[in-house]
Design a protein around this motif. Structure first.
Motif, mmCIF file in Angstrom:
data_model
loop_
_atom_site.group_PDB
_atom_site.id
_atom_site.type_symbol
_atom_site.label_atom_id
_atom_site.label_comp_id
_atom_site.label_asym_id
_atom_site.label_seq_id
_atom_site.Cartn_x
_atom_site.Cartn_y
_atom_site.Cartn_z
ATOM 1 N N PRO A 1 0.831 -1.216 0.000
ATOM 2 C CA PRO A 1 0.000 0.000 0.000
ATOM 3 C C PRO A 1 0.858 1.255 0.000
ATOM 4 C CG PRO A 1 -0.895 -1.606 1.499
ATOM 5 C CD PRO A 1 0.425 -2.159 1.058
ATOM 6 N N LEU A 2 0.403 2.228 -0.794
ATOM 7 C CA LEU A 2 1.196 3.437 -0.985
ATOM 8 C C LEU A 2 0.278 4.650 -0.925
ATOM 9 C CD1 LEU A 2 3.873 4.866 -1.922
ATOM 10 C CD2 LEU A 2 3.082 4.474 -4.269
ATOM 11 N N THR A 3 0.742 5.652 -0.182
ATOM 12 C CA THR A 3 0.014 6.918 -0.131
ATOM 13 C C THR A 3 1.000 8.042 -0.398
ATOM 14 O OG1 THR A 3 -1.544 6.050 1.501
ATOM 15 C CG2 THR A 3 -1.404 8.453 1.257
ATOM 16 N N ILE A 4 0.637 8.912 -1.315
ATOM 17 C CA ILE A 4 1.510 10.032 -1.677
ATOM 18 C C ILE A 4 0.732 11.329 -1.482
ATOM 19 C CG2 ILE A 4 2.801 11.138 -3.553
ATOM 20 C CD1 ILE A 4 3.282 8.416 -4.760
ATOM 21 N N ASN A 5 1.380 12.268 -0.793
ATOM 22 C CA ASN A 5 0.772 13.586 -0.641
ATOM 23 C C ASN A 5 1.007 14.394 -1.920
ATOM 24 O OD1 ASN A 5 -0.358 13.466 1.945
ATOM 25 N ND2 ASN A 5 1.677 13.708 2.882
ATOM 26 N N VAL A 6 -0.075 14.760 -2.575
ATOM 27 C CA VAL A 6 0.003 15.550 -3.804
ATOM 28 C C VAL A 6 -0.233 17.009 -3.433
ATOM 29 C CG1 VAL A 6 -0.974 15.924 -6.104
ATOM 30 C CG2 VAL A 6 -0.873 13.604 -5.141
ATOM 31 N N PRO A 7 0.758 17.852 -3.639
ATOM 32 C CA PRO A 7 0.588 19.272 -3.280
ATOM 33 C C PRO A 7 -0.650 19.865 -3.935
ATOM 34 C CG PRO A 7 2.878 18.809 -3.831
ATOM 35 C CD PRO A 7 2.111 17.578 -4.177
ATOM 36 N N GLY A 8 -1.452 20.499 -3.112
ATOM 37 C CA GLY A 8 -2.657 21.126 -3.601
ATOM 38 C C GLY A 8 -3.842 20.193 -3.690
ATOM 39 N N SER A 9 -3.609 18.875 -3.537
ATOM 40 C CA SER A 9 -4.708 17.909 -3.615
ATOM 41 C C SER A 9 -4.816 17.047 -2.373
ATOM 42 C CB SER A 9 -4.521 16.998 -4.833
ATOM 43 O OG SER A 9 -4.523 17.745 -6.035
ATOM 44 N N ALA B 1 1.783 14.324 -17.956
ATOM 45 C CA ALA B 1 1.329 14.751 -16.630
ATOM 46 C C ALA B 1 2.517 15.082 -15.742
ATOM 47 C CB ALA B 1 0.488 13.649 -15.999
ATOM 48 N N ALA B 2 2.313 16.065 -14.861
ATOM 49 C CA ALA B 2 3.390 16.498 -13.962
ATOM 50 C C ALA B 2 3.376 15.747 -12.639
ATOM 51 C CB ALA B 2 3.280 17.999 -13.705
ATOM 52 N N GLY B 3 2.228 15.182 -12.252
ATOM 53 C CA GLY B 3 2.121 14.526 -10.941
ATOM 54 C C GLY B 3 2.519 13.060 -10.993
ATOM 55 N N PRO B 4 2.367 12.373 -9.865
ATOM 56 C CA PRO B 4 2.767 10.960 -9.779
ATOM 57 C C PRO B 4 1.927 10.046 -10.665
ATOM 58 C CG PRO B 4 1.583 11.647 -7.804
ATOM 59 C CD PRO B 4 1.853 12.880 -8.574
ATOM 60 N N ALA B 5 0.725 10.507 -11.077
ATOM 61 C CA ALA B 5 -0.103 9.683 -11.955
ATOM 62 C C ALA B 5 0.504 9.538 -13.343
ATOM 63 C CB ALA B 5 -1.506 10.286 -12.062
#
Length: 712
Positions: A453-461, A517-521
């Motif tokens: 399991p992985l959780t990433i904090n996305v700035p602004g989201s 895309a710029a984010g982890p997605a």
């Protein structure tokens, strides 16, 4: 008693006697009879009633012959005027304002045409005698007996039109061949771009039927008969007539449909060509062969009735009707041809005023393989009511496109090309570029990564918690296993470890020109791309790590010239993106996708194959892109309106289309090994884990619904 001597004057008695005798002999002058006017004849009641009509009739008769003389003089003057204006026939056999493009495959065979083709000037004497006679028998059997117009034919046409409830000038026109040529020449009015926006508008205007235009047409036709011989008029007709499929003239049509000159067509082929004159599009054999054959049989009957062919020849022609050439029958590469036309400058392609020949990279055998495979899968695996679409590209390792299908209608052209124009999310088909980046940095296919399991904090989201396609986690696994099972968590973790910017750079250098895309997605393939871009990027992996520029145009030259005006030789291979060793290791990892991962349906016994599947959220897009030692094949499937598919993944129907295409491509060939290196032991000695800032388990439902299902 002696007679008195004679003297010069008669005696008085004699004079008196003679005068009386003369007076008696001379008749008295007749008195001149005086002329009396005849009394007017009584008309009676009937006479007075008919008098106005008889007077008017006499007046009309007196005026008619005078008017007839004037009209005859005017017609004669018009005929002589038009006759004096007729140019040499060599100047009017080809009046196209635009040129044409002929496309050749990699072996030099014609496979497609664009624009109106003109095969070169022919004469009434140089075409096949069967073709000459078929045209006369079909279009104007009294051609050699009239002076440009046929009153008998016009009267018959008017009678037919009226009997069928049309206007006298609607429908059948009773036009002679000469009148048809007059229409083709637009009664001597040349095309003017300032007056007509297009040639089509000009031709429509030329075909308008009015009383005055019919009169002018008749006079112009008689002027042609004065200026030209019958064979000259036929020569113009043979060169100017439109015969469907972009063919102007019988030479172009004979080449287009039968792959031969108009001088060599037999009775069956001649009858089919002559039959096109009635309705070129409807009777074109490339549109409806049976309709074309039926029309040809009517023409053969006319030729037989008029004595141009024997009954035995007619029977033989009906028993063995004309057959399309292989190129015309295949109608291959329509999407490919449209794409190649975009690679050259407009003034030599879409807007050319010259006849141009383009040599291309197309392999017609491979093109047929792609068309056959796609059609077969759709006919056997999908419901007839399905609106799903698909696209296929076959490409060499240097970027030379060998086949292209842009939709289910494999014979279409001039329509939306899903292989080059549809921008869709590739899903997990993007993942090889993440692993390419890692391998180029020194990672090994056997390095371990934690599928947890992985959780990433996305700035602004806020925190984002992605999931695998199967919503399960396997713990520590090798990079190879992570790729062939298309695990989302390891791909995201690896992308974050090597750096998204670097992954983005590698993908773009391989030819993914779309905004990424710029984010982890980014790791889950959420950025849109085309099948052409993706297939070209995979070609870079196959060739050892160098980017390619997909191309289809080899060279372009004017028809009849030997030196090309432009060429693309050497434009396929571009700069190196990753090391060759990294590309060979990645090829091994992708081979495991086919051998034991999500792409097992793409297997072909005896062949080493590599590839990657991709499925986006709710199966809106399904991909399979892979290669053998020589060719990359890319397959996309989805709906044009981007609606979800049911039960379709990249490893399913797209992989089956891929397998069917590749099976046809390699038929008869000896299997070749893939250019790959089997990896050694892990070099990192540990397990790559999440090292980012992890939230306390909060799940963002919106992002998870959009991205959590990506995979496979």
């Amino acid at each position: 008693m002696a007679r008195p001597p004679k003297s010069g004057k008669p005696l008085v008695a004699e004079r008196r006697y003679n005068a009386q005798a003369e007076q008696r002999a001379k008749p008295a002058p007749k008195k001149r009879a005086s002329r009396k006017k005849a009394a007017p004849r009584k008309r009676g009641l009937v006479g007075w009633i008919l008098f106005p009509f008889t007077w008017a009739l006499r007046l009309i008769l007196r005026l008619t012959w005078k008017l007839g003389v004037v009209v005859a003089l005017l017609i004669g003057a018009g005929v002589l005027y038009f006759a004096s204006q007729m140019p040499p026939i060599e100047a009017i056999v080809d009046a196209r304002t635009k040129g044409s493009v002929t496309l050749l495959d990699r072996d030099g065979a014609v496979f497609a045409w664009r624009g109106d083709q003109f095969g070169g000037m022919v004469t009434a004497d140089s075409v096949s005698r069967y073709l000459h006679d078929a045209v006369v028998a079909t279009e104007d059997k009294r051609f050699y007996g009239h002076f440009g117009i046929s009153p008998r034919g016009i009267a018959s046409a008017v009678r037919i039109n009226l009997s069928e409830g049309r206007g006298p000038l609607s429908g059948n026109g009773g036009s002679t061949i000469t009148q048809q040529v007059a229409k083709l020449l637009c009664l001597g009015v040349p095309y003017d771009a300032a007056t007509w926006k297009t040639e089509a508008a000009y031709e429509d205007d030329c075909r308008r039927t009015t009383i005055w235009r019919k009169v002018k047409e008749a006079i112009y036709s008689m002027g042609m008969e004065v200026a030209y011989s019958k064979e000259d008029i036929l020569t113009i007709y043979f060169n100017r007539a439109y015969l469907g499929a972009g063919s102007r003239g019988f030479e172009a049509a004979a080449n287009r449909y039968f792959g031969k000159s108009s001088a060599d067509v037999n009775p069956a082929e001649s009858a089919m060509l002559a039959g096109l004159l009635k309705a070129p599009t409807s009777y074109a054999p490339t549109n409806n062969m049976q309709r074309a054959v039926d029309r040809a049989n009517i023409v053969l009957g006319l030729m037989e009735d008029q004595g141009y062919i024997t009954p035995e020849q007619a029977r033989d022609a009906r028993a063995r009707p004309a057959q399309l050439s292989q190129a015309a029958q295949a109608r291959a590469g329509g999407y490919f041809a449209d794409w190649v036309m975009e690679q050259g400058p407009d003034f030599f392609t879409r807007d050319t005023t010259e006849d141009v020949v383009i040599r291309t990279t197309l392999d017609q055998r491979i093109q047929t393989a792609a068309e056959t495979a796609l059609t077969s899968i759709f006919e056997t695996k999908l419901k007839p009511s399905s609106k799903a679409q698909a696209a296929v590209i076959v490409m060499s390792a240097d970027g030379a496109v060998r086949g292209m299908v842009g939709g289910r209608d494999v014979r279409a052209s001039g329509v939306f090309n899903r292989a080059t124009q549809a921008r869709r999310q590739p899903g997990s088909a993007f993942k090889p570029f993440i692993y390419a980046t890692a391998l180029d940095l020194g990672f090994s296919p056997n390095d371990m990564i934690d599928d947890a399991p992985l959780t990433i904090n996305v700035p602004g989201s806020g925190p984002w918690v992605p999931e695998n396609y199967d919503r399960k986690f396997k713990g520590p696994i090798t990079l190879t296993q992570a790729l062939y099972e298309s695990r989302n968590i390891p791909a995201i973790l690896l992308s974050e470890e090597v750096g998204r910017d670097l992954v983005r750079t590698v993908a773009q250098k391989f030819g993914i020109e779309s905004d990424l895309a710029a984010g982890p997605a980014l790791a889950l393939g959420v950025s849109e791309s085309t099948l052409l871009e993706m297939s070209g990027a995979f070609a870079g992996i196959l060739n050892g790590g160098s980017a390619v520029q997909p191309y289809g145009l080899i060279d372009l030259r004017l028809k009849g010239e030997t030196e090309p005006l432009m060429d693309n030789i050497g434009t396929g291979l571009q700069e190196r993106v990753i090391q060759q060793s990294a590309a060979r290791e990645l090829t091994y990892m992708m081979s495991q996708v086919v051998a034991r991962g999500t792409g097992t349906r793409a297997q072909i016994p005896g062949w080493e194959l590599a590839g990657k599947s991709g499925t986006t959220n709710s199966a809106r897009d399904a991909w399979f892109i892979g290669f053998n030692a020589d060719y990359v094949i890319g397959v996309w499937m989805g709906y044009d309106d981007n609606s979800p598919m049911t039960g379709v993944t990249g490893g399913g129907l797209p992989a089956e289309i891929w397998q069917a295409t590749m099976s046809h491509v390699v038929t008869g060939e000896t299997p070749k090994p893939l250019p790959m290196d089997i990896p050694g032991p892990s070099t990192t000695g540990g397990v790559l884990e999440d090292t980012g800032i992890v939230a306390d388990g909060q799940i963002m439902d919106v992002l998870n619904n959009i991205l959590g299902g990506l995979g496979n």
